[in-house]
Design a protein around this motif. Sequence first.
Motif, PDB file in Angstrom:
ATOM      1  N   MET A   1       0.849  -1.198   0.000  1.00 42.80           N
ATOM      2  CA  MET A   1       0.000   0.000   0.000  1.00 42.80           C
ATOM      3  C   MET A   1       0.882   1.245   0.000  1.00 42.80           C
ATOM      4  O   MET A   1       1.809   1.358   0.794  1.00 42.80           O
ATOM      5  CB  MET A   1      -0.914   0.012   1.233  1.00 42.80           C
ATOM      6  N   LYS A   2       0.610   2.182  -0.906  1.00 39.72           N
ATOM      7  CA  LYS A   2       1.401   3.410  -0.971  1.00 39.72           C
ATOM      8  C   LYS A   2       1.152   4.264   0.268  1.00 39.72           C
ATOM      9  O   LYS A   2       0.048   4.279   0.825  1.00 39.72           O
ATOM     10  CB  LYS A   2       1.044   4.192  -2.243  1.00 39.72           C
ATOM     11  N   LYS A   3       2.204   4.979   0.692  1.00 41.41           N
ATOM     12  CA  LYS A   3       2.151   5.692   1.959  1.00 41.41           C
ATOM     13  C   LYS A   3       2.406   7.183   1.746  1.00 41.41           C
ATOM     14  O   LYS A   3       3.407   7.578   1.149  1.00 41.41           O
ATOM     15  CB  LYS A   3       3.193   5.112   2.910  1.00 41.41           C
ATOM     16  N   LEU A   4       1.501   8.016   2.260  1.00 36.65           N
ATOM     17  CA  LEU A   4       1.621   9.474   2.182  1.00 36.65           C
ATOM     18  C   LEU A   4       1.998  10.021   3.545  1.00 36.65           C
ATOM     19  O   LEU A   4       1.346   9.715   4.548  1.00 36.65           O
ATOM     20  CB  LEU A   4       0.305  10.102   1.731  1.00 36.65           C
ATOM     21  N   MET A   5       3.030  10.863   3.587  1.00 39.15           N
ATOM     22  CA  MET A   5       3.384  11.561   4.816  1.00 39.15           C
ATOM     23  C   MET A   5       2.847  12.986   4.749  1.00 39.15           C
ATOM     24  O   MET A   5       3.131  13.717   3.794  1.00 39.15           O
ATOM     25  CB  MET A   5       4.902  11.592   5.020  1.00 39.15           C
ATOM     26  N   VAL A   6       2.059  13.363   5.745  1.00 38.16           N
ATOM     27  CA  VAL A   6       1.450  14.689   5.806  1.00 38.16           C
ATOM     28  C   VAL A   6       2.174  15.524   6.858  1.00 38.16           C
ATOM     29  O   VAL A   6       2.318  15.091   8.018  1.00 38.16           O
ATOM     30  CB  VAL A   6      -0.056  14.593   6.139  1.00 38.16           C
ATOM     31  N   LEU A   7       2.630  16.708   6.469  1.00 39.92           N
ATOM     32  CA  LEU A   7       3.339  17.603   7.381  1.00 39.92           C
ATOM     33  C   LEU A   7       2.340  18.474   8.128  1.00 39.92           C
ATOM     34  O   LEU A   7       1.582  19.237   7.523  1.00 39.92           O
ATOM     35  CB  LEU A   7       4.326  18.482   6.608  1.00 39.92           C
ATOM     36  N   GLY A   8       2.331  18.347   9.456  1.00 42.35           N
ATOM     37  CA  GLY A   8       1.378  19.069  10.289  1.00 42.35           C
ATOM     38  C   GLY A   8       0.269  18.150  10.752  1.00 42.35           C
ATOM     39  O   GLY A   8      -0.120  17.216  10.038  1.00 42.35           O
ATOM     40  N   ALA A   9      -0.257  18.418  11.954  1.00 43.81           N
ATOM     41  CA  ALA A   9      -1.274  17.534  12.529  1.00 43.81           C
ATOM     42  C   ALA A   9      -2.509  18.288  13.004  1.00 43.81           C
ATOM     43  O   ALA A   9      -3.310  17.757  13.772  1.00 43.81           O
ATOM     44  CB  ALA A   9      -0.670  16.755  13.701  1.00 43.81           C
ATOM     45  N   GLY A  10      -2.665  19.540  12.513  1.00 41.02           N
ATOM     46  CA  GLY A  10      -3.826  20.329  12.903  1.00 41.02           C
ATOM     47  C   GLY A  10      -5.098  19.887  12.208  1.00 41.02           C
ATOM     48  O   GLY A  10      -5.128  18.891  11.475  1.00 41.02           O
ATOM     49  N   PHE A  11      -6.161  20.648  12.414  1.00 38.27           N
ATOM     50  CA  PHE A  11      -7.470  20.297  11.872  1.00 38.27           C
ATOM     51  C   PHE A  11      -7.460  20.159  10.349  1.00 38.27           C
ATOM     52  O   PHE A  11      -7.942  19.149   9.805  1.00 38.27           O
ATOM     53  CB  PHE A  11      -8.506  21.332  12.329  1.00 38.27           C
ATOM     54  N   GLN A  13      -4.908  19.526   8.332  1.00 38.79           N
ATOM     55  CA  GLN A  13      -4.074  18.392   7.947  1.00 38.79           C
ATOM     56  C   GLN A  13      -4.764  17.067   8.263  1.00 38.79           C
ATOM     57  O   GLN A  13      -4.591  16.088   7.538  1.00 38.79           O
ATOM     58  CB  GLN A  13      -2.712  18.464   8.645  1.00 38.79           C
ATOM     59  N   ALA A  14      -5.565  17.043   9.328  1.00 44.49           N
ATOM     60  CA  ALA A  14      -6.355  15.845   9.625  1.00 44.49           C
ATOM     61  C   ALA A  14      -7.350  15.567   8.503  1.00 44.49           C
ATOM     62  O   ALA A  14      -7.599  14.403   8.141  1.00 44.49           O
ATOM     63  CB  ALA A  14      -7.086  16.013  10.965  1.00 44.49           C
ATOM     64  N   GLN A  15      -7.920  16.631   7.930  1.00 42.24           N
ATOM     65  CA  GLN A  15      -8.835  16.446   6.800  1.00 42.24           C
ATOM     66  C   GLN A  15      -8.102  15.871   5.590  1.00 42.24           C
ATOM     67  O   GLN A  15      -8.639  15.025   4.871  1.00 42.24           O
ATOM     68  CB  GLN A  15      -9.480  17.790   6.439  1.00 42.24           C
ATOM     69  N   LEU A  16      -6.868  16.330   5.361  1.00 43.70           N
ATOM     70  CA  LEU A  16      -6.067  15.787   4.267  1.00 43.70           C
ATOM     71  C   LEU A  16      -5.740  14.318   4.519  1.00 43.70           C
ATOM     72  O   LEU A  16      -5.794  13.489   3.601  1.00 43.70           O
ATOM     73  CB  LEU A  16      -4.786  16.608   4.111  1.00 43.70           C
ATOM     74  N   ILE A  17      -5.406  13.975   5.749  1.00 38.92           N
ATOM     75  CA  ILE A  17      -5.126  12.584   6.112  1.00 38.92           C
ATOM     76  C   ILE A  17      -6.340  11.707   5.852  1.00 38.92           C
ATOM     77  O   ILE A  17      -6.238  10.621   5.256  1.00 38.92           O
ATOM     78  CB  ILE A  17      -4.691  12.498   7.589  1.00 38.92           C
ATOM     79  N   ASN A  18      -7.504  12.148   6.279  1.00 43.44           N
ATOM     80  CA  ASN A  18      -8.719  11.357   6.078  1.00 43.44           C
ATOM     81  C   ASN A  18      -9.041  11.178   4.600  1.00 43.44           C
ATOM     82  O   ASN A  18      -9.480  10.100   4.167  1.00 43.44           O
ATOM     83  CB  ASN A  18      -9.898  11.999   6.813  1.00 43.44           C
ATOM     84  N   SER A  40      -4.697  11.232  15.864  1.00 46.10           N
ATOM     85  CA  SER A  40      -5.681  10.164  16.084  1.00 46.10           C
ATOM     86  C   SER A  40      -6.202   9.557  14.785  1.00 46.10           C
ATOM     87  O   SER A  40      -6.780   8.467  14.812  1.00 46.10           O
ATOM     88  CB  SER A  40      -6.858  10.699  16.910  1.00 46.10           C
ATOM     89  N   CYS A  41      -6.009  10.227  13.662  1.00 48.34           N
ATOM     90  CA  CYS A  41      -6.571   9.687  12.417  1.00 48.34           C
ATOM     91  C   CYS A  41      -5.522   9.089  11.486  1.00 48.34           C
ATOM     92  O   CYS A  41      -5.863   8.327  10.577  1.00 48.34           O
ATOM     93  CB  CYS A  41      -7.391  10.743  11.680  1.00 48.34           C
ATOM     94  N   ALA A  42      -4.238   9.394  11.687  1.00 49.58           N
ATOM     95  CA  ALA A  42      -3.202   8.837  10.828  1.00 49.58           C
ATOM     96  C   ALA A  42      -2.883   7.400  11.231  1.00 49.58           C
ATOM     97  O   ALA A  42      -3.074   6.990  12.379  1.00 49.58           O
ATOM     98  CB  ALA A  42      -1.942   9.691  10.898  1.00 49.58           C
ATOM     99  N   ASP A  43      -2.371   6.632  10.276  1.00 53.89           N
ATOM    100  CA  ASP A  43      -1.981   5.250  10.561  1.00 53.89           C
ATOM    101  C   ASP A  43      -0.686   5.179  11.360  1.00 53.89           C
ATOM    102  O   ASP A  43      -0.500   4.269  12.170  1.00 53.89           O
ATOM    103  CB  ASP A  43      -1.804   4.484   9.242  1.00 53.89           C
TER     104      ASP A  43
END
Length: 395
Positions: A1-11, A13-18, A40-43
Amino acid sequence: MKKLMVLGAGFPQAQLINAAKEMGYRTVVCSIPGDYPGFSCADEVAYADISSPEEVLQAAKDFHADGIATCCLDTGVRALGYACEKLGYPGLSETAAIRSADKWQMKNAFMDAGVNTARCYQVTSRESLGEALGKLVLPVVVKAVDLQGSKGVYICRTAEEAFAAFDEAMRLTRRDYCIVEEFIEGNELGAQAFVYKGEIVFVLPHGDNTYMSKTAVPIGHYVPIDASESVIEAAKEQSEKAIRALGLDNCAVNIDLIERDGKIYVIELTGRAGATALVELVSIYYGMDYFKMIAAMAMGDDPLAIFNARDGKAVANASRMLLSEKSGVVKRIENTVPMDEHVYDLTLIIKEGDTINKFTNAKDRIGQVIVSGKTAQECLDRIDEILTQIKIEVE
């Protein structure tokens, strides 16, 4: 499974993670420790300072990320460009990221490319500030060059205010200089844009609602803007020139503009999507998920497949940050807003008992509301009505 790293953990960025998870990507959130919703939402979680290019690069290697993205946050833009270039990932270049992250380098790029922008001088001392003030007409704007949002930005109507602003800006910045520029008074607006493989996919001008703190702070946005076709075209033209001047590519772009007497001036822009519900503004207007477009591009998949699948209808919408006029403890929250299909989002990020700050910048927001409608004015009127139905007591 391809993996995306998101910089930042605010609201945002959480939407981008989801959104990335909905697309089938595994996600890693990269951030310093803190009480942030992205954890809480990232793997997976990579603890790193996203303002540090080397730390972000190492985190991407350690967690075997296949792509890196951010949104709505300037802090990680420079590291994003650095790591993407080092690893050969899609994204803006290190040079473009550096220009985005330093307002002095940005201004020089604008002037070299003939972009309409305010006259500007670099200042390193109170003496050089005095020399610059002799070449400009008050009021002026003093800016730290490396801070995001409205932090470190001061409108100064007297020389005394300018010197005090310089001292404060130099206290906040990590650089040994800041800038002073002419103050262009006019109608504030902005634009969101997306660049992919050298092509500017869209430029979407939007109206801004502002709150006057030390400078005008955007607290809401709306589309379409109420402006002549010539002003809209000028906004797009200057935005495109500024994008080319910075060399931005393979990224979302957030652009701040001023219109005065029909002429558009570029204040600044950066290679990431705008905050304060601007990703949602683009999504609603075009009828697609802009978070997914950003994620797809970062992962080397085709973002145009998402953009081209939109229904072609332009949907008016508006947003507003919820804020407090004073600092204190939240004693009571009353929300009597009737929800319907036109209320796209109504989020309160506080609860009774929380300590909140008087609003000075976007970090002080206590929630947001986003609505859609037939016209921008209808949306703005609906937001004004909603604000009367939310009562927050602070002591």
